[in-house]
Design an enzyme around this catalytic site. Structure first.
Site, PDB file in Angstrom:
ATOM      1  N   HIS A 325       0.805  -1.213   0.000  1.00  0.00           N
ATOM      2  CA  HIS A 325       0.000   0.000   0.000  1.00  0.00           C
ATOM      3  C   HIS A 325       0.843   1.271   0.000  1.00  0.00           C
ATOM      4  O   HIS A 325       0.354   2.329  -0.393  1.00  0.00           O
ATOM      5  CB  HIS A 325      -0.949   0.016   1.211  1.00  0.00           C
ATOM      6  CG  HIS A 325      -2.093  -0.924   1.056  1.00  0.00           C
ATOM      7  ND1 HIS A 325      -1.991  -2.260   1.375  1.00  0.00           N
ATOM      8  CD2 HIS A 325      -3.347  -0.747   0.585  1.00  0.00           C
ATOM      9  CE1 HIS A 325      -3.152  -2.846   1.114  1.00  0.00           C
ATOM     10  NE2 HIS A 325      -3.990  -1.960   0.635  1.00  0.00           N
ATOM     11  N   GLY A 326       2.048   1.184   0.444  1.00  0.00           N
ATOM     12  CA  GLY A 326       2.873   2.378   0.414  1.00  0.00           C
ATOM     13  C   GLY A 326       4.113   2.257   1.267  1.00  0.00           C
ATOM     14  O   GLY A 326       4.223   1.377   2.123  1.00  0.00           O
TER      15      GLY A 326
END
Lengths: 481, 308
Positions: A325-326
């Site tokens: 997701h990051g």
């Protein structure tokens, strides 16, 4: 171009008409048109990043052909497959993770001075999605699950198909690629269902997610300035924001694909009606969860190993999922949090306890099921706070703030008309999705036989969605991933 | 395939007709609403302002310019043309519409303060414009400032998005007479003064051409213009240096165009919190005290045609 823009409202009908009426007779031309339309769709944001999609697509296509060519020489095939994985993950890592690792390295060894080693690259929209989609192809070819396509246009259409290009669902070559190899025939009922699904997606994005986002952003920008009640409400609203935003996008994507005669995989299956975390993960972002299951978890041995190894595999899969997701410690912490919730279930063999939809043959859940649903929602919401926070100290201050400065007067804020008039739509969404929880989306209308009622519902949903539409509507959250 | 397209088009037509009817109904309800700001626009567009003394400005006019009191003390018809949250560019087009549809006033009273002299892009309660969207004169003067799009004009119900339902739903805590809103309560405790930097100095330059056009028009048509600086609670809203700039700018305008400049910023009620609804606006009681002085000055200086 985003789905919630007036440009897209003009783009979609034009592309739809050209796709069926002008290019509909020739499959090759139709696929070429899909690629062109998809590149226009993506290039509307920044045309320079089209080169990345083209590179990813081209090398994955070539590697598929080479892997197939050397299918009897496993060593060579393995090297080609590995090279393609390294190339794609290398691009992803460079744009998405390089600065994170460089900064972490600088924090550890250079006293935080990272000025000279940071690249500050712009993160291309949807890079994680199309990279994973391209990877699944070459891996499936290597595993012999699918034969490679020799048609490069077909493959480019598979990677760049605009409805799911920037935020999924992350398709598998086994499902999507054959659809580009066959002549598409327009199906009236599929088209109508697609429009319904698009409408429901817009409702969730515009009416639910965007409003929740305003409140959530305000609270997260000043956590110490808000008391515990407001923080708790912000956490709950973020749970609905991210669901409305992401499942809304998925509904619009899947519905749009149906208009083009393409069936995409389901991405959400009423996850907030789950009775435990394992069920939640079978219903939330299904395309990513199953991707990690098929391409990471099972190759690591899955759950058919010793308990210690199963625990390790589970932890790894959730951490990787969080990191996908990051590049932020909060996503890793979020992954670890869910791993901790999941581990007891898998180690006791209870992770597949709830495979069927809740209250399958009843209108309402029983008390036990209701309690399970609420508890699961609370746990998931705790995780969302970690996910939403800018950093771990902020998440901690949020949790600490929940127990500070509460009084009954704080509840008065939530009684005002503006708040209630918007919050009521969350209940409408939950109610509609509960009624249609067995269906693919909330507006499937299979239970509504009366045509007048159906049309009244369409008009009402369109009207409400239009009234809440904001020209400066924020982008979809998952674009950043 | 063609059946699908045909049905989509049919659905679109039905939707358009249905939403057009809804749009029409909403516009009519708004047009006839007795709530502000619809009632003021209704009077302006319907040509029913019918006043000799008209006050123009932002919400200060709505709450401070007590038309009930002034009508009885001055013996002439007055009207409070307040445009909440507006700057002079907006007040200017309101004035232009008012003049094109109503008999001319004898006196224009302009309420001035630093807020109304600074420019903002935010449209204040955009719903107030909707009932008159298809009026040619209205579009000509309002649209260039407010920037409504073609979609706002031609897609029915589109402009009603993000509608502020409170304009209709909120209970009336006051009664309204010819644009004046009588508020009986006072706010206590008062909030602290805003610490945001004021933009008065830079924006007055941008607004000067509009002021000059307005003042020269009034002067040429024999309409007396009076600048009024209303009282505010302990002068909360004047940033350092701002009041001096306001005074010098409008005193210069007054000299050049034969207008009057009346400064009530130091009126004794400025320290009486029971006269204020909030630090910025007077309540009903305060408006009566203020208008007692204002009516005396207007009678002496303007209506009796004496110059200061």
């Amino acid at each position: 171009m985003t789905f919630n823009s007036l440009v897209f409202a003009a783009f979609l009908p034009v592309v739809f008409c050209l796709y069926w009426f002008v290019f509909g007779r020739n499959l090759k031309w139709q696929n070429l048109f899909v690629v062109a339309a998809s590149y226009v769709f993506y290039g509307w944001w920044d045309w320079k990043f089209l080169i990345l999609i083209a590179i990813t697509s081209f090398f994955s296509w070539v590697s598929g052909l080479l892997i197939y060519k050397y299918k009897d020489e496993r060593r060579k095939a393995r090297w080609i497959s590995a090279a393609n994985i390294i190339l794609n993950l290398g691009i992803l890592g460079l744009f998405k993770y390089y600065d994170f690792f460089a900064q972490s390295f600088a924090d550890l060894f250079l006293g935080g001075k990272a000025d000279g080693i940071l690249l500050h690259l712009i993160l291309p929209v949807g890079i994680s999605f199309y990279t994973f989609q391209a990877l699944s192809y070459s891996i499936d070819v290597y595993r012999g699950k699918i034969e490679p396509t020799r048609d490069i246009i077909q493959f480019f259409a598979y990677v760049s198909f605009f409805p799911q290009l920037v935020a999924g669902p992350i398709e598998r070559a086994t499902n999507l690629l054959p659809q580009f190899a066959q002549k598409r025939v327009f199906d009236y009922s599929q088209g109508v269902d697609g429009l319904r699904q698009i409408l429901w997606g817009y409702f969730k994005k515009i009416v639910i997610a965007d409003w929740c986002g305003v409140y959530v952003d305000e609270v997260f920008s000043d956590i110490p300035g808000h008391d515990g009640v407001r923080l708790a409400v912000a956490a709950v609203l973020f749970a609905f924001q991210i669901y409305g935003d992401f499942s809304g996008y998925s509904d619009i994507a899947i519905g749009t694909a149906k208009l083009f005669g393409i069936k995409l995989m389901r991405n959400f299956a009423t996850p907030y009606f789950s009775r435990d975390i394992a069920e939640f993960w079978r219903r939330w972002h299904i395309s990513l969860t199953t991707w990690f299951r098929d391409y990471v978890y099972i190759p690591m041995g899955g759950s058919r190993r010793s308990k210690a190894r199963v625990a390790l595999n589970t932890m790894v899969i959730f951490l990787v999922s969080g990191f996908w997701h990051g590049a932020n410690w909060t996503f890793l912490a979020w992954g670890a949090f869910h791993a901790l919730l999941f581990l007891p279930l898998i180690l006791t063999g209870n992770n597949r306890k709830y495979k069927e939809i809740v209250a399958e043959d009843r209108r309402l859940p029983n008390l036990k099921e209701f309690g399970q649903i609420v508890l699961t929602f609370v746990l998931v919401t705790v995780g969302w706070v970690i996910f939403r926070a800018d950093n771990l100290p902020q998440a901690w201050s949020f949790f600490a703030g929940l127990f500070h400065g509460n009084s009954l007067d704080d509840l008065k804020f939530f009684g005002n008309m503006t708040f209630l008039s918007r919050a009521v739509w969350i209940f409408v969404m939950l109610l509609v999705e509960w009624v249609d929880r067995r269906e693919e989306h909330g507006l499937s209308m299979r239970n509504t036989r009366c045509r007048a009622v159906r049309y009244a519902i369409y008009f009402a949903v369109i009207l409400v969605t239009m009234l809440y539409f904001d020209d400066g509507s924020p982008k979809f959250i998952y674009f950043q991933f | 395939m063609s059946k699908f397209v045909r049905h989509c088009l049919l659905f679109g037509v039905v939707l358009f007709l249905l939403f057009s009817a809804m749009d029409f109904c909403c516009s009519k309800v708004a047009e006839r609403s007795d709530r502000q700001p619809f009632n003021i626009w209704h009077d302006i567009m319907g040509g029913t302002v019918d006043a000799d003394v008209v006050a123009l400005g932002n919400s200060l006019v709505t709450l401070d310019f007590n038309t009930e009191y002034l009508d009885s003390t001055l013996g002439v018809k007055t009207y409070a043309m307040g445009f909440s949250g507006s700057q002079f560019d907006r007040q200017s087009y309101m004035y232009s519409l008012y003049r094109s549809r109503n008999r001319p006033p004898k006196v224009m009273v302009n309420f001035i303060d630093q807020r109304s002299m600074s420019l903002t892009k935010r449209v204040p309660d955009k719903e107030q414009f909707f009932p008159w969207f298809f009026d040619k004169d209205f579009r000509r003067v309002v649209f260039p400032v407010e920037g409504f799009s073609l979609a706002d004009r031609f897609i029915p119900m589109w402009r009603w998005r993000e509608f502020n339902f409170n304009l209709f739903l909120s209970r009336l805590d006051s009664h309204i007479t010819k644009g004046f809103k009588y508020v009986s309560y006072s706010l206590s405790p008062f909030p602290e003064a805003s610490s945001k930097p004021m933009r008065f100095g830079s924006d007055i330059v941008a607004l000067t051409p509009l002021w000059e056009e307005y003042l020269s028009r009034n002067a040429s048509e024999g309409i007396r213009t009076v600048f009024v600086v209303p009282p505010m609670y302990n002068s909360y809203f004047y940033a350092p240096g701002c009041k001096e700039l306001l005074d010098s700018t409008f005193q210069a305008f007054a000299r050049r165009y034969g207008a009057n400049f009346l400064d009530y910023s130091s009126l004794s009620i400025k320290e009486d919190s029971t006269c204020f609804r909030d630090p910025y606006h007077l309540n009903g009681k305060g408006s009566e005290v203020f208008c007692e002085t204002l009516s005396r000055d207007l009678r002496n200086l303007v209506l009796m045609d004496k110059n200061p």
